[in-house]
Scaffold this active site. Structure first.
Site, PDB file in Angstrom:
ATOM      1  N   GLN A 165      -6.615   7.445   2.717  1.00  0.00           N
ATOM      2  CA  GLN A 165      -7.350   7.382   1.447  1.00  0.00           C
ATOM      3  C   GLN A 165      -8.832   7.137   1.700  1.00  0.00           C
ATOM      4  OE1 GLN A 165      -5.322   4.401  -0.870  1.00  0.00           O
ATOM      5  NE2 GLN A 165      -3.627   5.778  -1.370  1.00  0.00           N
ATOM      6  N   ASP A 311       4.682   4.840   4.207  1.00  0.00           N
ATOM      7  CA  ASP A 311       5.309   4.861   2.878  1.00  0.00           C
ATOM      8  C   ASP A 311       6.834   4.813   2.947  1.00  0.00           C
ATOM      9  OD1 ASP A 311       2.863   4.916   1.634  1.00  0.00           O
ATOM     10  OD2 ASP A 311       2.842   7.082   1.351  1.00  0.00           O
ATOM     11  N   LYS A 338      -0.149  -2.812  -0.428  1.00  0.00           N
ATOM     12  CA  LYS A 338       0.296  -1.605  -1.147  1.00  0.00           C
ATOM     13  C   LYS A 338       0.549  -1.990  -2.613  1.00  0.00           C
ATOM     14  CE  LYS A 338       0.112   1.370   2.205  1.00  0.00           C
ATOM     15  NZ  LYS A 338      -0.887   2.448   2.130  1.00  0.00           N
TER      16      LYS A 338
HETATM   17  C1  S3P Z   1      -2.084   8.213   0.997  1.00  0.00           C
HETATM   18  C2  S3P Z   1      -2.337   7.421   2.078  1.00  0.00           C
HETATM   19  C3  S3P Z   1      -1.614   6.175   2.353  1.00  0.00           C
HETATM   20  C4  S3P Z   1      -0.295   6.124   1.587  1.00  0.00           C
HETATM   21  C5  S3P Z   1      -0.461   6.496   0.154  1.00  0.00           C
HETATM   22  C6  S3P Z   1      -1.029   7.899   0.014  1.00  0.00           C
HETATM   23  C7  S3P Z   1      -2.872   9.434   0.812  1.00  0.00           C
HETATM   24  O1  S3P Z   1      -2.413   5.089   1.958  1.00  0.00           O
HETATM   25  O2  S3P Z   1       0.265   4.840   1.684  1.00  0.00           O
HETATM   26  O3  S3P Z   1       0.797   6.463  -0.516  1.00  0.00           O
HETATM   27  O4  S3P Z   1      -2.485  10.290  -0.001  1.00  0.00           O
HETATM   28  O5  S3P Z   1      -3.889   9.564   1.474  1.00  0.00           O
HETATM   29  P1  S3P Z   1      -3.572   4.486   2.919  1.00  0.00           P
HETATM   30  O6  S3P Z   1      -4.467   5.578   3.220  1.00  0.00           O
HETATM   31  O7  S3P Z   1      -4.210   3.401   2.102  1.00  0.00           O
HETATM   32  O8  S3P Z   1      -2.829   3.949   4.095  1.00  0.00           O
END
Ligand code: S3P
Length: 424
Positions: A165, A311, A338
Site C-alpha cells: 500500500q 492476508d 490490520k
Molecule cells: C494490500 C496490501 C497489504 C494487504 C492488504 C492489501 C494492497 O497491506 O494486507 O489487504 O492491495 O496493496 P500492506 O501493504 O499494508 O501490507
C-alpha cells in the site's frame, strides 16, 4: 451467523474480482484520459469505497453489478471534494489515494470507520511529506487526514516496513512528480501496481527490489478484467483441505507469483492443489484451482514469506491447529495493525474453540493435532477473521456462532452463500 459442522465440500466457485487489483485499476482509470471498462470488479465494500472516493473527486463512475465504467479526465481532471472523503474500512483506499491527493491543487480530507481510524498513516505521511505535500493527521498519524496538495518532487524512498500500500502510494504520487520516483522494498510485496501501471502506459522500471516510475505520466484508458481473488479463494483452499471427502474447483483465480506463494506453502504442508489451465489477463497470471482433502504437516512462516502470506495468516492459523506439528508465524508484527489486531483476534477465537495458541509480539505458534469445539466467536468487525472462523466452525465438533459475521462483505459479500452451496 450459525454454522454447523460440515460434511464434504464439493462443487465449483467463481470468486469476486481481486480486491488489490480492483482498487488499482479504478484509481488509474480515473487518472487516464478516456473511458475504462473494468469487468469482474470486486464486489467488496472496500472497493466500493474507492469508487465512492473517485466520485467525490468529480470522476464519472458507473457501475452495473461487477462491471464498472470510469470516465477518466486525465492527470489534472480531479475536482476538490465538497465533503470529507469516506474510505470506510479500507486501508488501501486511504493510503493509495493519498498519493494522488498529495499532488492536487486543492486540499482534501479523508477519513474512515472506527477500525481505519486506528490504523497508522505516518508510513505514507513521511514519503509524501518528503515529496512536498503537507498532511495533517489526528495525533500526527491516524485518520482523518487533511492533505494539502502541492507540486511534488520525485524522491528515492526505502520503505521501512514491507507494504504494497505504501509502495503504491509513493508510485502514484510519482506519476505527478517531474522526474524519476523510486521505491526500495525491504522484501518483495505484491506487484499489482507495477503491472497495472504498465498496462495503463506508464514508464515503470523494476530492478530487483527497486521500483521506479517516471513523471509526469499520461495514462491511456483500457478494457480490463479482474482475476478472481486468491485471498478469498484461500478460505476454500483451507476448508477443502480440512474436511474429509472435499473436492472444490476455484475458477479463474489470480495467480500472481507474489500472491501464489500461498499455493506453494500449502503444497509444502501436503495439501492437494492442482493448477489447471493457466492464462494471462493484462499481465496477471490466472488459472483454475482444484483442491481436495489431504492431511497436512506443520510449517513455519517467517521473513519474506510472511509478507507474501500476510492476508492469509488468519485462515492458515486455523489450519495450523490440525497440522501434525503445528504452525509457527514470525516477523508478522504488521498483523497487529490490520483491520483488527489479527494476532489478538485469532488467539481469542481459537481459545474460545478450545484450541491452544502461544502468541508473541510478532506472531504466534499454534500446536498441531488439536480439534475445534463449537463455540461463539466474533469477527471483531474484521472480514478475514469472520471467514477464517467460518472455516474453523465447519470442522468443529458442535455448532458455532459467529458474531458480526457480516464484516465478510468488506471483501467478499457472497462468502456465506457460496460456502453453503458447497455443502452436501
Ligand atoms: C494490500 C496490501 C497489504 C494487504 C492488504 C492489501 C494492497 O497491506 O494486507 O489487504 O492491495 O496493496 P500492506 O501493504 O499494508 O501490507
Amino acid at each position: 451467523m450459525e454454522i454447523s459442522p460440515s460434511g464434504p465440500l464439493r462443487g465449483a466457485v467463481r470468486l469476486p474480482g481481486d480486491k488489490s487489483i480492483s482498487h488499482r485499476y479504478a484509481i488509474l482509470a480515473a487518472l487516464a484520459e478516456g473511458s475504462t471498462r473494468i469487468r469482474n470488479y470486486s464486489s467488496g465494500a472496500d472497493c466500493a469505497s474507492t469508487l465512492g472516493a473517485l466520485r467525490a473527486l468529480g470522476v464519472p463512475v458507473e457501475r452495473e453489478a461487477s462491471e464498472v465504467t470510469i470516465r477518466g479526465r486525465g492527470p489534472d481532471g480531479l475536482r476538490a471534494p465538497k465533503e470529507t472523503i469516506d474510505a470506510g474500512n479500507s486501508g488501501s483506499t486511504i493510503r493509495m489515494l493519498s498519493g494522488v491527493l498529495a499532488a492536487q491543487p486543492f486540499t482534501s480530507r479523508i477519513s474512515g470507520d472506527a477500525s481505519l481510524s486506528r490504523r497508522p498513516m505516518d508510513r505514507i505521511m513521511r514519503p509524501l511529506g518528503e515529496m512536498g505535500a503537507v498532511i495533517r493527521a489526528r495525533e500526527g498519524r491516524f485518520p482523518p487526514l487533511e492533505i494539502e496538495g502541492r507540486p511534488l518532487r520525485p524522491i528515492s524512498y526505502a520503505l521501512p516496513v514491507a507494504s504494497a500500500q505504501v509502495k503504491t502510494c509513493v508510485l502514484l504520487a510519482g506519476l505527478f512528480a517531474p522526474g524519476r520516483t523510486t521505491v526500495i522494498e525491504p522484501v518483495p510485496t505484491r506487484d499489482h501496481t507495477e503491472i497495472a501501471l504498465r498496462e495503463f502506459g506508464a514508464d515503470v522500471e523494476v530492478d530487483g527490489r527497486r521500483i521506479s516510475v517516471e513523471g509526469p505520466a499520461r495514462l491511456r484508458p483500457r478494457e480490463l478484467w479482474v482475476p478472481g481473488d486468491l485471498s478469498s479463494a484461500a478460505f476454500f483452499l483451507v476448508a477443502a483441505t480440512l474436511i474429509p471427502g472435499s473436492l472444490v474447483t476455484l475458477e479463474r483465480v489470480g495467480l500472481n507469483p507474489r500472491r501464489a506463494a500461498l499455493l506453494d506453502f500449502l503444497a509444502g504442508l501436503g495439501a492437494r492443489i492442482r493448477i489447471l489451465g493457466l492464462e494471462q489477463a493484462h499481465g496477471e497470471p490466472v488459472g483454475d484451482l482444484e483442491v481436495e482433502h489431504a492431511p497436512v504437516r506443520g510449517g513455519r512462516i517467517e521473513g519474506g514469506l510472511t509478507a507474501a502470506l500476510i492476508d492469509e495468516i488468519p485462515v492458515l492459523a486455523v489450519l495450523g491447529a490440525v497440522t501434525r506439528e503445528g504452525l509457527e508465524v514470525r516477523d508478522a508484527a504488521e498483523l497487529r495493525v490490520k483491520e483488527t489486531d489479527r494476532i489478538a483476534s485469532v488467539a481469542e477465537n481459537l481459545r474460545r474453540m478450545g484450541v491452544r495458541i502461544e502468541t508473541r509480539d510478532d506472531g504466534f505458534f499454534v500446536p498441531g493435532n488439536q480439534h475445534f469445539e463449537g463455540a461463539e466467536v466474533d469477527s471483531f468487525g474484521d472480514h478475514r477473521i469472520a471467514m477464517a472462523f467460518a472455516v474453523a466452525a465447519l470442522a468443529a465438533r458442535g455448532p458455532s456462532r459467529i458474531l458480526n459475521a457480516e464484516a465478510a462483505s468488506v471483501s467478499y459479500p457472497e462468502f456465506f452463500d457460496t460456502l453453503q452451496s458447497l455443502r452436501s
